[in-house]
Scaffold this motif. Structure first.
Motif, PDB file in Angstrom:
ATOM      1  N   ASN A 363       0.824  -1.204   0.000  1.00  0.00           N
ATOM      2  CA  ASN A 363       0.000   0.000   0.000  1.00  0.00           C
ATOM      3  C   ASN A 363       0.859   1.256   0.000  1.00  0.00           C
ATOM      4  N   GLU A 367       0.802   4.135  -2.970  1.00  0.00           N
ATOM      5  CA  GLU A 367       0.528   5.539  -2.669  1.00  0.00           C
ATOM      6  C   GLU A 367       1.688   6.414  -3.112  1.00  0.00           C
ATOM      7  N   TYR A 370       1.508   6.792  -6.873  1.00  0.00           N
ATOM      8  CA  TYR A 370       0.418   7.678  -7.291  1.00  0.00           C
ATOM      9  C   TYR A 370       0.825   9.134  -7.145  1.00  0.00           C
ATOM     10  N   ARG A 371       1.414   9.473  -6.045  1.00  0.00           N
ATOM     11  CA  ARG A 371       1.869  10.844  -5.820  1.00  0.00           C
ATOM     12  C   ARG A 371       2.952  11.237  -6.826  1.00  0.00           C
TER      13      ARG A 371
END
Length: 388
Positions: A363, A367, A370-371
């Motif tokens: 996870n 994340e 994605y950033r």
């Protein structure tokens, strides 16, 4: 006067005529003539400048500045002494026609080379003296390997240098010395003895190796011999190893001489000290002393104790250290087994923990990605600016 009209007298006829009483009419001149004719038969020539004695069967050529062995040595010779000359080489032609020669001394002649078959024509030779020469080469076939009757061989102070021991050893091995009982090799600066050098000398009883530079005696050096006298004094021996001592111990008639060697009194000499206290073979055992280290200098080997050398203390410490290492290894092994057993009992919880940790890491990585994609897209950046 003698009648010269008849046929000439042969040597045999002259010798027979000498045995018969001379006729009264022969006269003194006839007797003188007969004696002159028979002189070569009765008295073999003596090579100049030697001295010959037919009754003693001896020829001496001592200090005559000869550069070669004299020719035409009388056949009756049993003892031949050619010493103190300038003879450099010995060849196979030097001793032809001497089947009765028993003693041959070639000492102090500066002999440097002995050629092939040099002594092979001497089937009755018993004593050979080559001492005080400068032997650099000696042919392996210098002696008669089929009919070698030499019983005593003197090679003291005869080698040019220590490396000359190799050709000498080869000549001894191949020489057929079946009767050799005494061998002298003193004062030759010998550092080592080639392996198998004495292996064929089954009759050897007296071996003299005094005043050399021997640093070691191997277990095979004197293997198979039955010595009665072995002299190793004045060498460079620091100790004798247990294998060599065991081989010497098998020769029950042996008298061994070891004094004046630089014995080093450390733990390596314990085998020798123990052997000296048990054996009766060393004739000069009371004269054996330490040379190194300094605090034990002149200490008799018979008086040495293990405590003085510190060998037992060192061995005890070594054994204690080894025991400690073993104990530490056992403890670490037990800890490892317990650790693995605990892991086995908690395998389900560990599996759950590993899965949860893996999901959390996954996870976090999604994340983070994605950033990163948002920050790297310029369109997204423009929309964000217009909104502001």
């Amino acid at each position: 006067m003698l009648d010269s009209s008849g046929p000439p007298l042969s040597a045999g006829m002259l010798e027979m005529s000498l045995r018969e009483p001379p006729p009264a009419s022969l006269g003194s001149w006839g007797l003188l003539l007969l004696s002159l004719l028979l002189a070569p038969l009765a008295c073999p020539a003596c090579p100049a400048p030697c001295e010959c004695s037919e009754p003693a069967r001896t020829v001496k050529c001592v200090l005559k500045e000869l550069s070669a062995v004299p020719a035409e040595i009388p056949r009756y010779t049993r003892n031949l002494f050619i010493t103190g000359n300038q003879i450099a080489h010995i060849s196979s032609r030097d001793f032809q026609g001497l089947p009765n020669l028993v003693t041959l001394s070639l000492a102090n002649n500066r002999i440097s080379a002995v050629e092939s078959q040099a002594f092979s024509a001497l089937p009755s030779l018993r004593y050979l003296d080559l001492s005080n020469n400068r032997l650099a080469t000696i042919h392996p076939d210098a002696f008669n390997s089929r009919n070698n009757s030499i019983r005593e061989l003197n090679l003291s102070r005869s080698l040019y240098n220590s490396s000359a021991i190799r050709p000498v050893a080869a000549a001894i091995v191949q020489g057929g010395f079946r009767s050799l009982s005494k061998l002298e090799l003193t004062n030759n600066e010998i550092v080592y003895l080639p392996l198998g050098m004495f292996s064929s000398l089954r009759s050897l009883r007296h071996l003299d190796l005094r005043n050399n530079s021997l640093v070691d005696i191997k277990n095979s050096t004197f293997a198979g011999l039955d010595l009665e006298h072995l002299d190793l004094t004045l060498n460079a021996l620091k100790t004798l190893r247990i294998e060599a001592l065991a081989e010497l111990g098998r020769q029950l008639r042996l008298r061994l001489f070891l004094r004046d060697n630089p014995f080093v009194c450390n733990c390596d000499i314990e085998d020798l000290v123990s052997w000296l206290n048990q054996s009766q073979q060393v004739a000069d055992v009371e004269k054996l002393a330490c040379v190194f280290p300094r605090h034990l200098q002149n200490t008799s080997l018979m008086d040495l104790a293990g405590a003085e050398l510190g060998c037992h203390t060192s061995q005890h410490r070594k054994n204690t250290l080894q025991t400690s290492y073993v104990f530490l290894g056992v403890v670490l092994g037990i800890i490892g087994v317990v650790f693995l057993f605990v892991l086995y009992l908690n395998r389900r919880g560990i599996k759950t923990w590993v899965n949860s940790t893996r999901d959390a890491c996954r996870n976090f990585m999604e994340e983070y990605r994605y950033r990163y994609e948002i920050d790297s897209d310029p369109r997204v950046t423009q929309v964000s600016t217009l909104d502001i």
